[in-house]
Design a protein around this motif. Sequence first.
Motif, short mmCIF file in Angstrom:
data_model
loop_
_atom_site.label_atom_id
_atom_site.label_comp_id
_atom_site.label_asym_id
_atom_site.label_seq_id
_atom_site.Cartn_x
_atom_site.Cartn_y
_atom_site.Cartn_z
N TYR A 69 -8.21 -23.17 -52.91
CA TYR A 69 -9.00 -22.00 -52.51
C TYR A 69 -9.51 -22.23 -51.09
N ALA A 70 -9.37 -21.23 -50.25
CA ALA A 70 -9.89 -21.32 -48.88
C ALA A 70 -10.64 -20.04 -48.54
N LEU A 71 -11.75 -20.21 -47.85
CA LEU A 71 -12.55 -19.08 -47.37
C LEU A 71 -12.71 -19.25 -45.87
N THR A 72 -12.30 -18.24 -45.13
CA THR A 72 -12.37 -18.29 -43.68
C THR A 72 -13.27 -17.18 -43.18
N VAL A 73 -14.15 -17.51 -42.26
CA VAL A 73 -15.00 -16.53 -41.60
C VAL A 73 -14.52 -16.45 -40.16
N ARG A 74 -14.02 -15.26 -39.79
CA ARG A 74 -13.56 -15.02 -38.42
C ARG A 74 -14.63 -14.23 -37.69
N LYS A 75 -15.00 -14.71 -36.52
CA LYS A 75 -15.99 -14.03 -35.70
C LYS A 75 -15.30 -13.44 -34.47
N GLU A 77 -14.12 -10.25 -31.85
CA GLU A 77 -13.82 -8.83 -31.75
C GLU A 77 -13.35 -8.21 -33.06
N GLU A 78 -12.65 -8.96 -33.89
CA GLU A 78 -12.17 -8.46 -35.17
C GLU A 78 -12.70 -9.35 -36.29
N PRO A 79 -14.00 -9.27 -36.57
CA PRO A 79 -14.58 -10.16 -37.59
C PRO A 79 -14.05 -9.83 -38.98
N ALA A 80 -13.85 -10.88 -39.75
CA ALA A 80 -13.33 -10.71 -41.11
C ALA A 80 -13.70 -11.91 -41.96
N ILE A 81 -13.66 -11.68 -43.25
CA ILE A 81 -13.77 -12.75 -44.23
C ILE A 81 -12.42 -12.78 -44.93
N VAL A 82 -11.82 -13.95 -44.99
CA VAL A 82 -10.49 -14.07 -45.59
C VAL A 82 -10.54 -15.06 -46.76
N VAL A 83 -10.12 -14.58 -47.92
CA VAL A 83 -10.02 -15.40 -49.12
C VAL A 83 -8.54 -15.71 -49.31
N GLU A 84 -8.21 -16.99 -49.49
CA GLU A 84 -6.82 -17.37 -49.74
C GLU A 84 -6.77 -18.30 -50.94
N VAL A 85 -5.83 -18.01 -51.83
CA VAL A 85 -5.58 -18.89 -52.97
C VAL A 85 -4.11 -19.24 -52.93
N THR A 86 -3.84 -20.53 -52.83
CA THR A 86 -2.48 -21.04 -52.73
C THR A 86 -2.15 -21.83 -53.99
#
Length: 143
Positions: A69-75, A77-86
């Motif tokens: 499980y990975a959680l990424t917070v992008r800050k 101009e294009e902020p996003a929260i990304v959840v990834e399950v591999t």
Amino acid sequence: MSPECTAGPSREQQWSCRLDGDPYAVVTARSLATAVLLGWDADLVEDVVLVTSELVTNAIAHGAAPVVYALTVRKGEEPAIVVEVTDASADLPVQDLPGEVGHFGLWIAEELARVTVHPAPPGKTVRATFDVLDTSLRPSSLQ
């Protein structure tokens, strides 16, 4: 399983943990998401935690180890929260119709986020992206 935080460029931070073998895998992933997003808009956090639950449950039930499980917070101009399950299963997720008993976690995720599936040998990554359009929803330390 303790999560690892990897700081990428100053505009992105990622937390991840391996979940297979963790009898509380869903709780672990939900707790990580909640801790990382502490202070964010409650509705957004609830959506991220719900999608986390659905994707991790699918990977544990239908995938193969290792499950990460990975959680990424992008800050920026294009902020996003990304959840990834591999996971290591090559079987792609199947979306069932809502209303059937169980088996519609992917539908829930697609209602709340932009979901994409990325096959990569030996398995796949299921990614859910939450665009953060309203900067007031983010803690001031991340703007």
